[in-house]
Design an enzyme around this catalytic site. Structure first.
Site, short mmCIF file in Angstrom:
data_model
loop_
_atom_site.label_atom_id
_atom_site.label_comp_id
_atom_site.label_asym_id
_atom_site.label_seq_id
_atom_site.Cartn_x
_atom_site.Cartn_y
_atom_site.Cartn_z
N ASP A 337 0.86 -1.18 0.00
CA ASP A 337 0.00 0.00 0.00
C ASP A 337 0.89 1.22 0.00
O ASP A 337 2.06 1.13 0.35
CB ASP A 337 -0.78 0.06 1.32
CG ASP A 337 -1.95 -0.88 1.32
OD1 ASP A 337 -2.30 -1.37 0.27
OD2 ASP A 337 -2.51 -1.08 2.42
N ASP A 639 -5.06 -3.57 4.76
CA ASP A 639 -5.58 -3.11 6.04
C ASP A 639 -7.09 -3.28 6.16
O ASP A 639 -7.61 -3.49 7.23
CB ASP A 639 -5.17 -1.65 6.30
CG ASP A 639 -5.43 -0.74 5.12
OD1 ASP A 639 -6.20 -1.14 4.23
OD2 ASP A 639 -4.87 0.37 5.09
N ASP A 643 -9.54 -6.60 2.08
CA ASP A 643 -8.21 -7.07 1.69
C ASP A 643 -7.97 -8.52 2.10
O ASP A 643 -7.00 -9.13 1.67
CB ASP A 643 -7.12 -6.20 2.34
CG ASP A 643 -7.03 -4.83 1.71
OD1 ASP A 643 -7.41 -4.71 0.54
OD2 ASP A 643 -6.58 -3.89 2.38
P1 ATP Z 1 -3.54 3.05 0.06
O1 ATP Z 1 -4.29 1.94 -0.59
O2 ATP Z 1 -2.18 3.22 -0.49
O3 ATP Z 1 -3.53 3.03 1.53
P2 ATP Z 1 -5.51 5.07 0.02
O4 ATP Z 1 -5.50 5.28 1.48
O5 ATP Z 1 -5.62 6.28 -0.84
O6 ATP Z 1 -4.24 4.37 -0.48
P3 ATP Z 1 -8.12 4.02 0.21
O7 ATP Z 1 -8.16 4.08 1.67
O8 ATP Z 1 -8.72 2.86 -0.52
O9 ATP Z 1 -6.66 4.07 -0.34
O10 ATP Z 1 -8.77 5.35 -0.33
C1 ATP Z 1 -9.08 5.54 -1.68
C2 ATP Z 1 -9.50 6.95 -1.92
O11 ATP Z 1 -10.70 7.24 -1.20
C3 ATP Z 1 -8.49 7.97 -1.43
O12 ATP Z 1 -7.51 8.24 -2.38
C4 ATP Z 1 -9.36 9.17 -1.18
O13 ATP Z 1 -9.60 9.88 -2.36
C5 ATP Z 1 -10.67 8.56 -0.71
N1 ATP Z 1 -10.73 8.54 0.75
C6 ATP Z 1 -9.89 7.93 1.61
N2 ATP Z 1 -10.27 8.12 2.88
C7 ATP Z 1 -11.40 8.86 2.85
C8 ATP Z 1 -12.29 9.37 3.85
N3 ATP Z 1 -12.11 9.15 5.14
N4 ATP Z 1 -13.34 10.09 3.42
C9 ATP Z 1 -13.55 10.29 2.13
N5 ATP Z 1 -12.76 9.85 1.15
C10 ATP Z 1 -11.70 9.13 1.48
#
Ligand code: ATP
Length: 902
Positions: A337, A639, A643
């Protein structure tokens, strides 16, 4: 505990059918939760919220288990045979060997089990509760009836709860009901007669939250819960076994047969063709077979693995399943990630963009103090920007708090950064949240990438605020907020702004709103699908971790490919990849690109791609499978609850200890205590060391046993006086049991471990190099021992002295060989190589003292038929040992490269 627990149980019988208010009143709880004093008092009254775990085996049983091994049976039969032949000393020595092995194995395994249990405690699950009105996490065991608990997707429900609130909440209750479809939960009571699976107002301890969020009041804990009633024993201690150990045990059984048949043949040969007295021949072949059997090997390998687990834990990688220790050493691709693993997950809002203006925000971290966004405190001219920032504060579950030294976030760091941003814009977060109370929400989910909240506005109207991945939010909007009202959406303008921010490596969120009628009670997906007004975007910086940059460089030299698989935007991911050193213009594919690929093109695309952006958990699974199909050994991080399938599928599934859900942890082999990519690489480093050490243990044990045995076999074969008496052969076994071989389990890493290519995953333990060594070293040792024997006899030494020289020669050779084996991949002619480690030195001291006693103590001379050696003879033995060491080093030097690929 039992009385209290049953007390709670009784009231729970109809809890599902009762009104929430009723249940709360009975439990004397409130929506703000219990006070911490009250919680403490109740903990004393009800006892910890824990189920009795499987009790560990009784020490005596553990001790007995040491004997439960084919190699040891063989030894015991040998002891019996010797005793029946009247060779009581021989029989006693064999028993002593067995006993020393059992004691060493017992003590070391006990230590290992304790260490593993302690490590398991490191990842004991926590629960989120409200205490004194604050959201805090406490160890699950400290929950008490009346506690208000917050649960969300991926959590294990920590106790039996009566739900007060449920939002898209679905819980997988298979462990209780056997029903594999997750059941939908809501706060309303259900019928009194409802079966467990239909009690939708309850969440039961041990079940897994599949989607959504909920809040509930604890109605039963520990044995009082439904799971407590059906299962008295959970979480029994994991057995210490791995494929390698099983391979060793299989090998041991085969080897025993081989030794047995070989010994029988030799016996027949000695009696039939060499005129040995049958009882002399029998005791000789028994001693021989016993010396050939590597009885200590399984225990030493277990210990090597356990030491690996401890070393990994010290580097923040907690092993949940022992085989991972071995697999880690063979990992050839790490799929990681981005957020929090490769980056610090310390977010700062840096860019605020509306249709009117772009502001760059100063400051780093969560401290809002010094950097006011507007010198005038936020004037009318910035109304659009202020609504954007307010939306960020309200559509938000994080809390900031300050301790003596710094500001901290409780919740998602990105949401914490939005609170800081609001404070920099002079919002009082508490006041604003009170003025705009939240009525409902759609929780964030990585599958739809947004969250929405419904609020009461100060003027009695209602509004839905939405935040999420900007493309997802833009797709919901047809207008945008502008000075004095709204204007049609200018999609081109926004994609340029998003590209700008992402190109700088910023993580970008989009925000939107929609006014709702005053009578709206909740918010649904239908409410946010279209017709929203776009408020703007906010860009966050989340710098790469310095240690991740170093770790990626290390992976490169170690022949391990690194793939970034992120939910984030492609441009953001690509920029961060560049900063991390994953490549100047790393190839990027988005989830959509992957979906469009033809089936046969998928594998090739995955092979070429370094960064996967905007992926969903299903993509992760397909990526792992494609990599594995090419014979790669894949480590994959994760996480979220979704997953779990890819974590299970990966050769080493790695869950985040801090931000990972319980579901992800349970599906994985390893948990990272610090969510840090560098810890994965550290674990691979330790995994390689463990594998090296096992090879060293085997590579030392088998040839030395072979050398001893061959010396005697040759004597029988060529019909000359035995160079060692049976009891002396057994002595060599005794003095080496639990000393030299064991010391190798504690070896530190060789300097170049991370400069080698990953080992071939299918390479067995008996690699060509080890087989080669077994043959060559056995012959070499036997040749030298016999040479010394005949030299001594030829130079007028009596048989006792000659035999004593042979025994000492063998032991000295084994000591020097140990120093050679300590470095498989480089020369041992170094200062550190000569210095040894503490375990090596202790083992050495024991062996040297033992040999001195064997040679010079009159009582030992009487028992073992040995006789004191002169200084000159002793020096000769040491000189030959040193010379053989040089020869073995030369051999290693020339063969090292040939065998490096293993
Ligand atoms: P990684 O997979 O590397 O941890 P990430 O944290 O961006 O990356 P996700 O948690 O799947 O992956 O989030 C995907 C997308 O959703 C983010 O890029 C963001 O645009 C949006 N996002 C993440 N957290 C929130 C939240 N709490 N509220 C609204 N949108 C969110």
């Amino acid at each position: 505990m039992t009385e209290a627990a049953t007390g709670t149980r009784r009231s729970c019988a109809a809890t599902h059918a009762r009104d929430v208010a009723d249940v709360m009143a009975e439990l004397a709880s409130s929506p703000q939760g219990l006070t911490s004093e009250e919680a403490k008092r109740r903990l004393l009254q009800h006892g910890p919220n824990a189920l009795p775990t499987g009790t560990r085996r009784h020490p005596f049983l553990r001790f007995l288990a040491q004997f439960n091994n084919a190699l040891i049976y063989f030894m015991l039969v040998g002891a019996l045979a010797a005793a029946m032949l009247g060779h009581l000393v021989d029989s006693g020595v064999i028993l002593a060997v067995v006993l020393v092995n059992a004691i060493v194995g017992f003590l070391q395994e006990g230590k290992a089990e304790n260490a593993l249990a302690a490590i398991r405690d490191l990842i004991a699950p926590k629960a989120h509760v409200l205490r004194d009105g604050q959201r805090i996490s406490v160890p699950m065991a400290e929950l008490v009836p009346g506690d208000i608990v917050l649960i969300e997707a991926g959590d294990r429900v920590p106790a039996d709860l009566r739900l007060l609130r449920a939002r898209s909440l679905r819980i997988d209750e298979a462990i209780l009901t056997g029903e594999s479809v997750a059941s939908t939960k809501r706060a309303e009571p259900s019928a009194d007669a409802a079966a467990l699976g239909d009690q939708h107002g309850m969440a039961f301890s041990g079940t897994l939250v599949a989607t959504g969020q909920g809040t509930g009041v604890v109605v039963a804990t520990g044995l009082g819960t439904e799971i407590g009633r059906i299962s008295e024993l959970l979480g029994s201690v994991e057995e210490l076994t791995t494929p390698l150990l099983r391979q060793i045990n299989r090998f041991g059984r085969r080897f025993t047969w081989f030794a047995f048949v070989g010994a029988a043949a030799l016996f027949a040969f000695a009696v039939g063709l060499r005129d040995f007295a049958w009882d002399d021949a029998l005791i000789a072949v028994v001693a021989l077979a016993v010396s050939l059997v590597p009885e200590g090997l399984p225990a030493v390998i277990t210990i090597t693995l356990a030491i690996g687990v401890q070393r990994m834990a010290a580097r923040n990688a907690v092993i949940r399943r022992l085989p991972a220790v071995e697999t880690l050493g063979a990992v050839s691709v790490i799929c990681s990630d981005k957020t929090g693993t490769l980056t610090r997950n310390e977010m700062t809002a840096r860019r605020v963009v509306t249709s009117e203006e772009t502001l760059l925000v100063q400051g780093a971290g969560y401290d809002p103090a010094e950097h006011r966004l507007f010198a005038d405190g936020g004037s009318e001219g910035h109304a659009t920007t202020l609504s954007l920032i307010r939306a960020g504060l309200l559509c938000n579950d994080a809390r900031l708090h300050r301790d003596d030294t710094a500001w901290h976030v409780e919740g998602d760091p990105m949401e914490g950064a939005l609170v800081t941003l609001a404070m920099k814009a002079a919002f009082d977060s508490g006041e604003t949240r009170a003025e705009w109370p939240r009525l409902d929400e759609i929780p964030f989910d990585a599958a739809h990438r947004f969250m929405a909240t419904l609020h009461h506005m100060p003027m009695a109207e209602k509004v839905v605020l939405v935040k999420g991945a900007p493309e997802a939010i833009l797709a919901m909007c047809d207008r945008q907020e502008a000075r004095g009202g709204s204007a049609p959406l200018d999609a081109g303008y926004w994609s340029e702004r998003i590209a700008e921010a992402a190109g700088e490596g910023e993580r970008v969120l989009g925000f939107a709103m929609r006014p709702m009628p005053g009578d709206a009670q909740g918010v649904d997906f239908a409410d946010v699908e279209r017709g929203l007004v776009f408020l703007g975007i906010i860009g966050f910086i989340d710098p790469p971790r310095d240690e991740a940059i170093r770790a990626i460089a290390k992976c490169r030299s170690a022949g391990i490919a690194v793939r970034m698989i992120t939910g984030d935007h492609a441009a953001t991911a690509q920029t961060i990849a560049r900063q991390l050193g994953l490549g100047e213009d790393a190839a990027v594919l988005t989830g959509q690109d992957l979906d469009r690929l033809p089936l046969d093109g998928f594998a090739a695309a995955v092979r070429e791609t370094v960064v996967f952006a905007r992926t969903s958990p299903e993509h992760k699974l397909r990526i792992v499978e494609a990599l594995q199909a090419e014979g790669r050994v894949v480590a994959m991080t994760g996480d979220g609850v979704n997953d779990a399938p890819s974590l299970k599928r990966a050769d080493v599934g790695i869950a985040m200890g801090i931000k990972g859900t319980e579901a992800a942890k349970e599906a994985s082999e390893m948990v990272l205590m610090d969510d840090n990519f560098a810890s994965i690489v550290a674990a691979v480093h330790e995994g390689r060391t463990v594998h090296d050490n096992i090879r060293k243990v085997v590579g030392w044990t088998l040839p030395t046993n072979g050398g001893e045995a061959l010396t005697v076999i040759m004597a029988i074969f060529f019909n000359f006086a035995m160079p060692m008496s049976p009891v002396q052969i057994l002595w060599v076994n005794l003095i080496l049991a639990g000393t030299l071989g064991l010391a190798l389990a504690f070896e530190p890493s060789e300097p170049g471990v991370m400069r080698r290519q990953p080992r071939r995953p299918d390479a067995g333990l008996l690699t060509p190099f080890i087989l080669w060594r077994i043959i060559v070293v056995s012959l070499f040792f036997a040749g030298i021992s016999l040479g010394v024997f005949f030299w001594a006899l030829g130079h007028g030494r009596d048989l006792e002295t000659a035999r004593t020289m042979v025994v000492n020669m063998l032991v000295v050779l084994e000591i020097f060989y140990l120093f050679s084996v300590r470095y498989l991949h480089m020369t041992s002619f170094t200062y550190t190589g000569a210095k040894g480690t503490t375990p090596v030195l202790i083992a050495l001291a024991v062996v040297i003292l033992g040999q001195l006693a064997f040679t010079y103590l009159p009582v030992m001379n009487a028992i073992f038929g040995s006789s004191p050696l002169t200084l000159a003879d002793g020096t000769l033995i040491l000189a030959i040992g040193a010379a053989s060491f040089v020869l073995l080093e030369v051999e290693k030097h020339f063969l090292r490269d040939r065998f490096r690929a293993e």
